[in-house]
Design an enzyme around this catalytic site. Structure first.
Site, PDB file in Angstrom:
ATOM      1  N   ASN A 134       1.119  -1.252   0.053  1.00  0.00           N
ATOM      2  CA  ASN A 134      -0.178   0.297   0.178  1.00  0.00           C
ATOM      3  C   ASN A 134       1.235   0.931  -0.513  1.00  0.00           C
ATOM      4  O   ASN A 134       0.028   2.174  -0.176  1.00  0.00           O
ATOM      5  CB  ASN A 134      -1.381   0.474   1.128  1.00  0.00           C
ATOM      6  CG  ASN A 134      -0.067   0.318   2.451  1.00  0.00           C
ATOM      7  OD1 ASN A 134       0.580  -0.405   2.480  1.00  0.00           O
ATOM      8  ND2 ASN A 134      -0.779   0.459   3.534  1.00  0.00           N
ATOM      9  N   GLY A 210       2.639  -5.981   7.663  1.00  0.00           N
ATOM     10  CA  GLY A 210       1.300  -6.736   7.324  1.00  0.00           C
ATOM     11  C   GLY A 210       0.087  -6.993   7.734  1.00  0.00           C
ATOM     12  O   GLY A 210       0.404  -6.553   9.408  1.00  0.00           O
ATOM     13  N   GLY A 211       0.115  -8.199   7.594  1.00  0.00           N
ATOM     14  CA  GLY A 211      -1.085  -8.758   8.272  1.00  0.00           C
ATOM     15  C   GLY A 211      -1.185  -9.595   9.982  1.00  0.00           C
ATOM     16  O   GLY A 211       0.563  -9.827   9.737  1.00  0.00           O
ATOM     17  N   GLY A 215       2.379 -12.208  10.556  1.00  0.00           N
ATOM     18  CA  GLY A 215       2.782 -11.730  11.612  1.00  0.00           C
ATOM     19  C   GLY A 215       3.533 -12.911  12.606  1.00  0.00           C
ATOM     20  O   GLY A 215       4.611 -12.979  13.648  1.00  0.00           O
ATOM     21  N   GLU A 230       4.134  -4.151  12.555  1.00  0.00           N
ATOM     22  CA  GLU A 230       2.825  -2.990  12.770  1.00  0.00           C
ATOM     23  C   GLU A 230       2.411  -3.511  11.296  1.00  0.00           C
ATOM     24  O   GLU A 230       2.034  -4.004  10.023  1.00  0.00           O
ATOM     25  CB  GLU A 230       3.683  -1.654  11.670  1.00  0.00           C
ATOM     26  CG  GLU A 230       2.261  -0.853  11.371  1.00  0.00           C
ATOM     27  CD  GLU A 230       1.231  -1.487  10.509  1.00  0.00           C
ATOM     28  OE1 GLU A 230       0.619  -1.890  11.269  1.00  0.00           O
ATOM     29  OE2 GLU A 230       1.417  -0.569   9.151  1.00  0.00           O
ATOM     30  N   CYS A 264      -3.316   1.253   6.703  1.00  0.00           N
ATOM     31  CA  CYS A 264      -3.511   1.012   8.151  1.00  0.00           C
ATOM     32  C   CYS A 264      -3.876   1.696   9.333  1.00  0.00           C
ATOM     33  O   CYS A 264      -4.523   1.209  10.795  1.00  0.00           O
ATOM     34  CB  CYS A 264      -2.461  -0.632   8.981  1.00  0.00           C
ATOM     35  SG  CYS A 264      -0.456   1.499   9.353  1.00  0.00           S
TER      36      CYS A 264
END
Length: 456
Positions: A134, A210-211, A215, A230, A264
């Protein structure tokens, strides 16, 4: 691996697909680069980063167009991202010469009178940096800039959807004078080599954006090493009865739907005081409907495509699911290919996926409240968060919310999606896995060493 334009479907090129053998080569190269980076003076690290920032600034048009082609981000937003990336590299250059230790008062405790010394910061070594699509340029700069400023080497794994901008940046960084091995780039599918990279014993730290599911997988594979992550958010906004309604509505619409909601820290839940709810609802519906959706290369476009058809389908499905559960559709809800109309919902059940999970798409939900603590409690229901926001003219309300909201940043009379690249940035609650922001990331990417002299 083919790379395509998410708006037109046009083929932009192909990139190589790495495997575990390439990880071994990249990490070995990184060890050589880390030794060279550690030997550089802070002034030389700063010079390289300044040179890279100036080169990026001079090629801003080319990078902006590449970001738009690869991710579908509207060209105006892509242009801002390049400017931010330039700033991130320049901040890294400045901080390279500021990462200093302090003297220690060893004589503060009996037995230390004959001792003196200090502590300093040293680089960790090889850092694995894994970035999303993104913000395909600036989020890379937020990893490699502080890493290089602190004297580390990097093995970079960019998003599968947006590797071309990363390749462009890597070439620019190498031309700026990085030592051999300081930057290593692995493109391809994370499933093919991700575990080999994150679990490698010679990787000192993994920095991931990322997601949450990925993670968790990284944490399982990483073992005993530093991990900074993050992992996304579910940005809540509180609109008080004394707020500037027009300002709040426009800011929330921009914060919810910019980058097609693939942000995010974007606005996802808006809690509006009952006495101004209807006025705010009408204002944000008007602001939402005024947004122009279409070709991201058109400077007049506000909202471009989502990254792929599957993600666009998911957002529409979540919206339809919420409506079936009792939500009211106020705006949007339709898609054409990867384009999704900015979507505004009211009366959303709190357990609807569109409200309680990170939507990462152009959809926002409105809720009513009558008491500030009620709104804060609702905002805090998500077990992960980055930013929250409150619109109010009351300093008392603003300070109360800032104390009680369980987030890493509270924006007052601004959208949740505001970020200054110099400020500390990261998650709270389940997502609290270190901090980015150049100066703060540098401390994550270095370690202290104590030097003590016994004078007796």
């Amino acid at each position: 691996m083919a790379v395509t334009n998410p708006f037109s479907g046009e083929a932009l090129g192909e990139v190589a697909c790495a495997d575990a053998s390439h990880v071994e080569r990249a990490v070995a190269s990184g060890l050589t680069g880390a030794a060279a980076m550690a030997d550089l003076s802070t002034g030389e690290r700063a010079r390289i980063l300044r040179c890279a920032a100036s080169a990026l600034e001079s090629e801003a048009g080319r990078f902006s167009a590449a970001i738009t082609a690869e991710t579908g981000k509207p060209i105006r937003s892509a242009t801002r991202e390049v400017a931010r990336a330039v700033n991130t590299l320049r901040l890294s250059a400045e901080e390279a010469t500021r990462l200093a230790g302090e003297t220690i008062a060893f004589d503060s405790f009996p037995g230390g009178e004959a001792r003196s010394g200090h502590y300093l910061h040293e680089p960790l070594g090889v850092i694995a940096a894994i970035t999303p699509f993104n913000d395909p340029l600036n989020l890379i700069c937020h990893k490699i800039g502080p890493a290089f400023a602190a004297g580390n080497a990097v093995v970079l794994k960019p998003a599968e959807q947006a590797p071309l901008v990363a390749i462009m940046l890597a070439r620019l960084m190498l031309a700026a004078g990085l030592p051999d091995g300081a930057l290593n780039l692995l493109t391809g599918h994370g499933r093919d080599f991700g575990d080999a990279l994150t679990s490698h014993r010679d990787v000192a730290m993994v920095s991931f954006t990322g997601g949450a599911n990925v993670g968790q997988a990284i944490c399982r594979s990483a073992g005993i090493k530093r991990v900074a992550m993050e992992l996304g958010g579910n940005g809540p906004v509180i609109v008080m009865d004394d707020a500037d309604i027009d300002k709040a509505a426009k800011a929330c619409a921009a914060g919810a739907f910019g980058a097609a909601g693939q942000n995010c820290i974007g606005v996802q839940r808006i809690y509006v005081h009952d006495t101004v709810h209807d006025a705010f609802r009408d204002a944000i519906v008007a602001a939402t409907n005024a947004l122009r959706v279409g070709d991201p290369m058109d400077p007049a476009t506000d909202i471009g495509p989502m990254i792929c058809p599957q993600q666009a389908e998911r957002i529409v499905h979540w919206t339809e699911e919420a409506v079936a559960q009792g939500a009211t559709l106020l705006a949007g809800g339709e898609r054409a290919g990867t384009l999704v109309r900015p979507t505004l919902l009211a009366d959303v059940p709190e357990d609807a996926r569109v409200a309680c999970h990170e939507a990462f798409g152009p959809v926002v939900s409105l809720f009513r409240f009558t008491d500030l603590d009620e709104a804060i409690g609702a905002a805090n229901r998500a077990d992960y968060a980055i930013h929250a926001a409150i619109f109010t003219e009351s300093l008392r309300h603003a300070r109360h919310a800032a104390r009680r909201l369980r987030v890493a940043g509270v924006m007052i009379n601004d959208s949740t999606d505001y970020r200054l690249d110099a400020m500390p940035f990261g998650g709270a609650g389940r997502g609290n896995m270190g901090r980015e922001g150049v100066r703060f990331a540098m401390r994550e990417m270095s370690q202290t060493k104590v030097v003590c002299f016994h004078d007796a």
